[in-house]
Write a protein that holds these residues in place. Sequence first.
Motif, PDB file in Angstrom:
ATOM      1  N   VAL A  16      29.148  -7.760-103.388  1.00 44.99           N
ATOM      2  CA  VAL A  16      29.199  -7.595-101.913  1.00 44.99           C
ATOM      3  C   VAL A  16      28.454  -7.760-100.851  1.00 44.99           C
ATOM      4  CG1 VAL A  16      29.413  -5.936-100.090  1.00 44.99           C
ATOM      5  CG2 VAL A  16      30.678  -5.152-102.747  1.00 44.99           C
ATOM      6  N   LEU A  17      28.219  -8.954-100.325  1.00 44.28           N
ATOM      7  CA  LEU A  17      27.179  -9.498 -99.223  1.00 44.28           C
ATOM      8  C   LEU A  17      26.919  -9.143 -98.103  1.00 44.28           C
ATOM      9  CD1 LEU A  17      27.736 -13.793-101.120  1.00 44.28           C
ATOM     10  CD2 LEU A  17      25.907 -11.421-101.238  1.00 44.28           C
ATOM     11  N   LYS A  18      25.759  -9.327 -97.547  1.00 40.74           N
ATOM     12  CA  LYS A  18      25.753  -8.039 -96.056  1.00 40.74           C
ATOM     13  C   LYS A  18      26.330  -9.657 -95.444  1.00 40.74           C
ATOM     14  CE  LYS A  18      21.698  -5.501 -96.582  1.00 40.74           C
ATOM     15  NZ  LYS A  18      19.683  -5.135 -96.561  1.00 40.74           N
ATOM     16  N   LEU A  19      26.255  -9.259 -93.424  1.00 38.99           N
ATOM     17  CA  LEU A  19      26.826 -10.190 -93.096  1.00 38.99           C
ATOM     18  C   LEU A  19      26.403  -9.494 -91.699  1.00 38.99           C
ATOM     19  CD1 LEU A  19      30.689 -10.816 -93.461  1.00 38.99           C
ATOM     20  CD2 LEU A  19      28.655 -12.347 -94.785  1.00 38.99           C
ATOM     21  N   PHE A  20      25.853 -11.102 -90.626  1.00 43.92           N
ATOM     22  CA  PHE A  20      24.892 -10.691 -89.723  1.00 43.92           C
ATOM     23  C   PHE A  20      25.611 -11.782 -88.437  1.00 43.92           C
ATOM     24  CE2 PHE A  20      22.463 -10.272 -93.246  1.00 43.92           C
ATOM     25  CZ  PHE A  20      21.580  -9.799 -93.247  1.00 43.92           C
ATOM     26  N   PRO A  21      25.383 -11.041 -87.374  1.00 42.17           N
ATOM     27  CA  PRO A  21      25.860 -11.445 -85.404  1.00 42.17           C
ATOM     28  C   PRO A  21      25.834 -13.231 -86.055  1.00 42.17           C
ATOM     29  CG  PRO A  21      24.786  -9.406 -85.431  1.00 42.17           C
ATOM     30  CD  PRO A  21      24.941  -9.865 -86.969  1.00 42.17           C
ATOM     31  N   ARG A  22      26.412 -14.115 -85.226  1.00 42.40           N
ATOM     32  CA  ARG A  22      25.880 -15.137 -85.370  1.00 42.40           C
ATOM     33  C   ARG A  22      24.768 -15.295 -84.387  1.00 42.40           C
ATOM     34  NH1 ARG A  22      30.854 -18.963 -85.270  1.00 42.40           N
ATOM     35  NH2 ARG A  22      29.512 -20.946 -85.973  1.00 42.40           N
ATOM     36  N   PRO A  23      23.727 -15.687 -84.707  1.00 39.51           N
ATOM     37  CA  PRO A  23      22.657 -16.352 -83.463  1.00 39.51           C
ATOM     38  C   PRO A  23      23.763 -17.722 -82.258  1.00 39.51           C
ATOM     39  CG  PRO A  23      22.138 -17.193 -85.791  1.00 39.51           C
ATOM     40  CD  PRO A  23      23.370 -16.907 -86.463  1.00 39.51           C
ATOM     41  N   ARG A  24      23.548 -17.423 -81.487  1.00 42.36           N
ATOM     42  CA  ARG A  24      24.271 -18.169 -80.265  1.00 42.36           C
ATOM     43  C   ARG A  24      23.245 -18.533 -79.592  1.00 42.36           C
ATOM     44  NH1 ARG A  24      27.239 -13.747 -77.380  1.00 42.36           N
ATOM     45  NH2 ARG A  24      28.807 -12.617 -78.866  1.00 42.36           N
ATOM     46  N   GLN A  25      21.960 -18.629 -79.948  1.00 46.27           N
ATOM     47  CA  GLN A  25      20.815 -19.363 -79.260  1.00 46.27           C
ATOM     48  C   GLN A  25      20.171 -19.656 -79.920  1.00 46.27           C
ATOM     49  OE1 GLN A  25      18.584 -18.129 -75.680  1.00 46.27           O
ATOM     50  NE2 GLN A  25      18.134 -19.915 -74.381  1.00 46.27           N
ATOM     51  N   MET A  26      19.559 -20.936 -80.062  1.00 46.38           N
ATOM     52  CA  MET A  26      18.259 -20.751 -81.235  1.00 46.38           C
ATOM     53  C   MET A  26      17.288 -22.557 -80.312  1.00 46.38           C
ATOM     54  SD  MET A  26      19.999 -21.555 -84.845  1.00 46.38           S
ATOM     55  CE  MET A  26      20.677 -22.986 -83.998  1.00 46.38           C
ATOM     56  N   VAL A  27      15.868 -21.734 -80.457  1.00 46.48           N
ATOM     57  CA  VAL A  27      15.004 -23.160 -80.343  1.00 46.48           C
ATOM     58  C   VAL A  27      14.064 -23.159 -80.712  1.00 46.48           C
ATOM     59  CG1 VAL A  27      14.998 -21.436 -77.278  1.00 46.48           C
ATOM     60  CG2 VAL A  27      13.754 -21.328 -78.527  1.00 46.48           C
ATOM     61  N   THR A  28      13.982 -24.246 -80.390  1.00 42.22           N
ATOM     62  CA  THR A  28      13.474 -25.280 -81.946  1.00 42.22           C
ATOM     63  C   THR A  28      12.597 -26.193 -80.967  1.00 42.22           C
ATOM     64  OG1 THR A  28      15.386 -25.128 -82.829  1.00 42.22           O
ATOM     65  CG2 THR A  28      13.147 -26.254 -83.732  1.00 42.22           C
ATOM     66  N   ALA A  29      11.244 -26.368 -82.075  1.00 43.53           N
ATOM     67  CA  ALA A  29       9.977 -26.726 -81.694  1.00 43.53           C
ATOM     68  C   ALA A  29       8.827 -27.225 -82.325  1.00 43.53           C
ATOM     69  CB  ALA A  29       9.111 -26.693 -81.123  1.00 43.53           C
ATOM     70  N   LEU A  30       8.156 -28.951 -82.350  1.00 42.70           N
ATOM     71  CA  LEU A  30       7.756 -29.015 -83.476  1.00 42.70           C
ATOM     72  C   LEU A  30       6.255 -29.428 -82.809  1.00 42.70           C
ATOM     73  CD1 LEU A  30       8.295 -30.525 -86.594  1.00 42.70           C
ATOM     74  CD2 LEU A  30       7.349 -32.018 -85.188  1.00 42.70           C
ATOM     75  N   SER A  76      15.590 -17.429 -83.011  1.00 45.14           N
ATOM     76  CA  SER A  76      17.280 -16.776 -82.704  1.00 45.14           C
ATOM     77  C   SER A  76      16.948 -15.938 -81.886  1.00 45.14           C
ATOM     78  CB  SER A  76      17.623 -17.448 -84.049  1.00 45.14           C
ATOM     79  OG  SER A  76      17.956 -18.372 -84.715  1.00 45.14           O
ATOM     80  N   SER A  77      18.751 -15.834 -81.002  1.00 43.67           N
ATOM     81  CA  SER A  77      18.894 -14.396 -80.777  1.00 43.67           C
ATOM     82  C   SER A  77      20.680 -14.477 -80.686  1.00 43.67           C
ATOM     83  CB  SER A  77      18.186 -14.748 -79.201  1.00 43.67           C
ATOM     84  OG  SER A  77      18.694 -13.830 -78.605  1.00 43.67           O
ATOM     85  N   ALA A  78      21.039 -13.052 -80.574  1.00 42.84           N
ATOM     86  CA  ALA A  78      22.431 -13.222 -81.177  1.00 42.84           C
ATOM     87  C   ALA A  78      22.357 -12.692 -79.270  1.00 42.84           C
ATOM     88  CB  ALA A  78      22.868 -12.015 -81.356  1.00 42.84           C
ATOM     89  N   ARG A  79      21.730 -13.370 -78.125  1.00 46.17           N
ATOM     90  CA  ARG A  79      21.917 -13.653 -77.159  1.00 46.17           C
ATOM     91  C   ARG A  79      21.818 -14.528 -76.370  1.00 46.17           C
ATOM     92  NH1 ARG A  79      19.075  -9.501 -73.116  1.00 46.17           N
ATOM     93  NH2 ARG A  79      19.784 -10.221 -72.384  1.00 46.17           N
ATOM     94  N   ASP A  80      23.051 -14.511 -75.400  1.00 46.11           N
ATOM     95  CA  ASP A  80      22.482 -16.302 -74.766  1.00 46.11           C
ATOM     96  C   ASP A  80      21.445 -16.081 -73.659  1.00 46.11           C
ATOM     97  OD1 ASP A  80      24.437 -17.996 -75.901  1.00 46.11           O
ATOM     98  OD2 ASP A  80      26.407 -16.424 -74.550  1.00 46.11           O
ATOM     99  N   GLU A  81      20.769 -16.719 -74.155  1.00 46.64           N
ATOM    100  CA  GLU A  81      19.856 -16.539 -72.095  1.00 46.64           C
ATOM    101  C   GLU A  81      18.081 -15.641 -72.904  1.00 46.64           C
ATOM    102  OE1 GLU A  81      21.495 -16.723 -68.855  1.00 46.64           O
ATOM    103  OE2 GLU A  81      23.346 -17.689 -69.308  1.00 46.64           O
ATOM    104  N   ALA A 115      23.482  -7.772 -79.500  1.00 49.77           N
ATOM    105  CA  ALA A 115      21.178  -7.783 -79.788  1.00 49.77           C
ATOM    106  C   ALA A 115      21.181  -8.047 -81.378  1.00 49.77           C
ATOM    107  CB  ALA A 115      21.551  -6.328 -79.496  1.00 49.77           C
ATOM    108  N   GLY A 116      21.966  -8.352 -82.240  1.00 45.25           N
ATOM    109  CA  GLY A 116      21.395  -8.714 -83.661  1.00 45.25           C
ATOM    110  C   GLY A 116      20.351  -7.476 -83.990  1.00 45.25           C
ATOM    111  N   ASN A 117      19.280  -8.138 -83.958  1.00 42.26           N
ATOM    112  CA  ASN A 117      18.379  -7.471 -84.856  1.00 42.26           C
ATOM    113  C   ASN A 117      17.852  -6.502 -83.362  1.00 42.26           C
ATOM    114  OD1 ASN A 117      18.364  -7.063 -87.078  1.00 42.26           O
ATOM    115  ND2 ASN A 117      17.407  -9.573 -88.177  1.00 42.26           N
ATOM    116  N   GLY A 118      17.868  -7.085 -82.841  1.00 39.79           N
ATOM    117  CA  GLY A 118      17.554  -5.624 -81.922  1.00 39.79           C
ATOM    118  C   GLY A 118      18.064  -4.261 -81.060  1.00 39.79           C
ATOM    119  N   LEU A 119      18.873  -4.444 -82.271  1.00 41.49           N
ATOM    120  CA  LEU A 119      19.512  -2.937 -81.810  1.00 41.49           C
ATOM    121  C   LEU A 119      19.692  -2.506 -83.427  1.00 41.49           C
ATOM    122  CD1 LEU A 119      22.388  -1.246 -80.906  1.00 41.49           C
ATOM    123  CD2 LEU A 119      23.130  -2.205 -82.793  1.00 41.49           C
ATOM    124  N   THR A 120      18.485  -0.845 -82.604  1.00 50.28           N
ATOM    125  CA  THR A 120      17.301  -0.202 -83.430  1.00 50.28           C
ATOM    126  C   THR A 120      17.759   0.535 -83.385  1.00 50.28           C
ATOM    127  OG1 THR A 120      15.740  -0.482 -81.938  1.00 50.28           O
ATOM    128  CG2 THR A 120      15.674  -1.474 -83.442  1.00 50.28           C
TER     129      THR A 120
END
Lengths: 474, 474
Positions: free
Chosen positions: A218-232, A293-298, B252-257
């Motif tokens: 039995v594996l855990k599932l998570f909300p899919r991230p809606r926003q990702m911001v990336t930098a090098l 990453s965030s589950a919330r847009d913006e 809210a993903g992991n932000g839900l506490t």
Amino acid sequence: MQDSLLTAAASVVSQLAAIVGEKYAFADPQEMAPYLVEWRGLYRGKALCVVRPGSTDEVSRVLALCNAQGWKVIPQGGNTGLVGGQVPHESGDEIVLSLTRLDRVREVDPLSDTMVVEAGVTLLRAQEAAQAADRLFPLSLASEGTCTIGGNLGSNAGGTAVLAYGNARDLVLGLEVVLADGRVWHGLGKLRKDNTGYDLKNLFIGAEGTLGVVTAAVLKLFPRPRQMVTALCGLPTPAAALALLGRAKAAAGNGLTTFELVPRLGIEMSVNYMGCRDPLERPYPWYVLIELSSARDEALDGALEEILGAAMEAGEVEDAAIATSLDQRNALWKLRETLSEAQGFEGGSIKHDIALPIATIPQFIAETNAALEQAMPGCRPLPFGHLGDGNLHFNVTQPVGMEKAAYMAQWDAINRVVHGLTARYGGSISAEHGIGRLKRHLLAEVKDPVALEMMRAIKSTLDPKGILNPGKVL
Amino acid sequence: MQDSLLTAAASVVSQLAAIVGEKYAFADPQEMAPYLVEWRGLYRGKALCVVRPGSTDEVSRVLALCNAQGWKVIPQGGNTGLVGGQVPHESGDEIVLSLTRLDRVREVDPLSDTMVVEAGVTLLRAQEAAQAADRLFPLSLASEGTCTIGGNLGSNAGGTAVLAYGNARDLVLGLEVVLADGRVWHGLGKLRKDNTGYDLKNLFIGAEGTLGVVTAAVLKLFPRPRQMVTALCGLPTPAAALALLGRAKAAAGNGLTTFELVPRLGIEMSVNYMGCRDPLERPYPWYVLIELSSARDEALDGALEEILGAAMEAGEVEDAAIATSLDQRNALWKLRETLSEAQGFEGGSIKHDIALPIATIPQFIAETNAALEQAMPGCRPLPFGHLGDGNLHFNVTQPVGMEKAAYMAQWDAINRVVHGLTARYGGSISAEHGIGRLKRHLLAEVKDPVALEMMRAIKSTLDPKGILNPGKVL
């Protein structure tokens, strides 16, 4: 093969075929070949036969038979392991137990955020099943198209999402396991909390098939991230990278999902050999790939700019490229993802998969680089990887112009330098790949003796005849 | 006490005093009294003596002696456990091993996000040590001022922060453990990743002191949240609460506490007896206390409004009070936190600590409430708690006007209804409190038989003489 083994194989195959069907127990060399070779050719084993049960019940009956007869069994998933744990020895008296036919996704329960998958489901299929239910199964590895959930759990796989989601171990709620003698532990609970006795599942996770055979999880599932911001980012030192890590964690908490360290040499390899573009205007000694990453847009609008702006002011970061499109993000990730392959173009590479207390990493890198230069002048250390988890792939590329074979002959000597210092710093000589055959001889040197005694005692308790993956780990 | 036990006690005390000093091994009834009584008076035990070692080495020597002599040992921390695991039996032939003198915070390492604390450090002191380094140690329980880290790990404590941070088990990186025979496992690694052999630490966490004595632990630290937004919502049904949970996780993903469910009856009790204010203009059948947290200031601005607005449109939430000040937040939390105490004012309460697959909870509550009404007409089910973890404290308050003693005499009958249905739904009869003495007799009914066999085998392997907390758990 010796005649006696041939005769034995015929009898073993017919007894196993009575359980799994003729098609799924075989000793034909050509049919067996793919199950006997480690994918990089590091180990080439022999086997009495290969057996491919199609259900948990068949696995149970196979193991009951093998245990009664004292036949040795090598559990195998996608055969992508990196320490030789999944291939039989050269003796030819072992049976490969392939779990790839147990390939059902039994259930996806998005309300409970769980899914039940069998051991032979590939990691990619598990990810896709989650995605089809608008969920994320975060485990992610280079070999995900081929490796299986059973192998992922047997080796407690790591990968690129550990910082935010943990190792494979942390993604499991329940297990179904067949013990050495064929008994089945029905432990497929979907519960987040269950304090009814000893934690058994973590004993099998990471045990590399030496204590039991995982047939489903039995594996855990998570909300899919809606926003990702990336930098090098370009940085002056590993200490600056550590400061940036602290800053990013403080600012983003669990939203910090990637924090990968790469030295200039690594960027050069990816640029020179893998078609990557040098990401910043001028070279810097060190680079960090950072992603939030965030589950919330913006929710992350401006977040990375804020962190990197403050880090630049503090002198931790000297320049940074923030991806503004998916293409740009992929280009930044490619620098990191092609790094293992790129090293092959510079000749021999002696590899390490170590973990350290995070705070010690800058000093560890300095001291280890110096010790390596002393041990082999001109060798080129390439410490890169999951700084956020304290996990470095501390690979060492050969000196320019040296003959590859001569360099690779120094594997043990270079290992001794890196692993010796790793132990001194309270680190681990296998952060995410396991012990298998490759590091078995090192275990006694680095492991607490009482821990080793407990491991041996538990092995004898759960597998008294020693039929499960003998000569691996312990 | 019988004469033979008195004589035995004198000899035992003098041998133990030779290890820990005269002051710290005693059999005086008054001095022993606080160590022998469960804090609610549910169990009153006897003991040969109490021993209070001051170091890991002393714990090791005490256990080596006890094991050699076959003396039974009851490890004890803050003595706040809820299942009687920490108190000796009535036989008088056991020794209480109090760990409270092992009370050093050995190290706080904010760069590695770790701290090393000894078993006797109270949870509150551990939280404070983290806070002094600008970090969060998220474990939080009602008894945190008294309970100790050793007890928290022995019982794999849960509490109010599990949804975002996991159980006690999930907060541990390394352990120092004294085995039954006095051997010391030095496993205080600070590593996030370490795949060098079997996972031993999870075997001791949650084992309630039956496999070894935890003397110190490496704990994970987290960034301190900078912003928290809190609301209390009125809802029509548990199914609506489940829909809101899914919505909040997706947004809210992991932000839900925090996501705590309370039925109207619970709100009434807190309002009537604990000085709480009824939070919404009119009553609703169900309430959810929801909280989001973020490491970034202002990251959550508008987030709760957005979630609750959409939930209202979907008919999941009928009204909500969003806290706009710390005082308002505390007032909302008080409704939840006073609930256990409030129940005492309505007479007898028969308590359960169960976990369920989250998706099944609405149906489980409906079916269990109906079964309880049939078993005892007029009884008042009060299923409340950590819906986000699938953990309900499914307490059942007596019918109005019934005599308390007559009601409490039905403890087992009511237990049978709730636990029977819990097992049918694939749930756990002890989500976060453990087994101890209280639920030991239930274990065989609900546990997979192979799991029980493995537990017994591991117990015999690690504690062959059975001296550690005998008659608890198994």
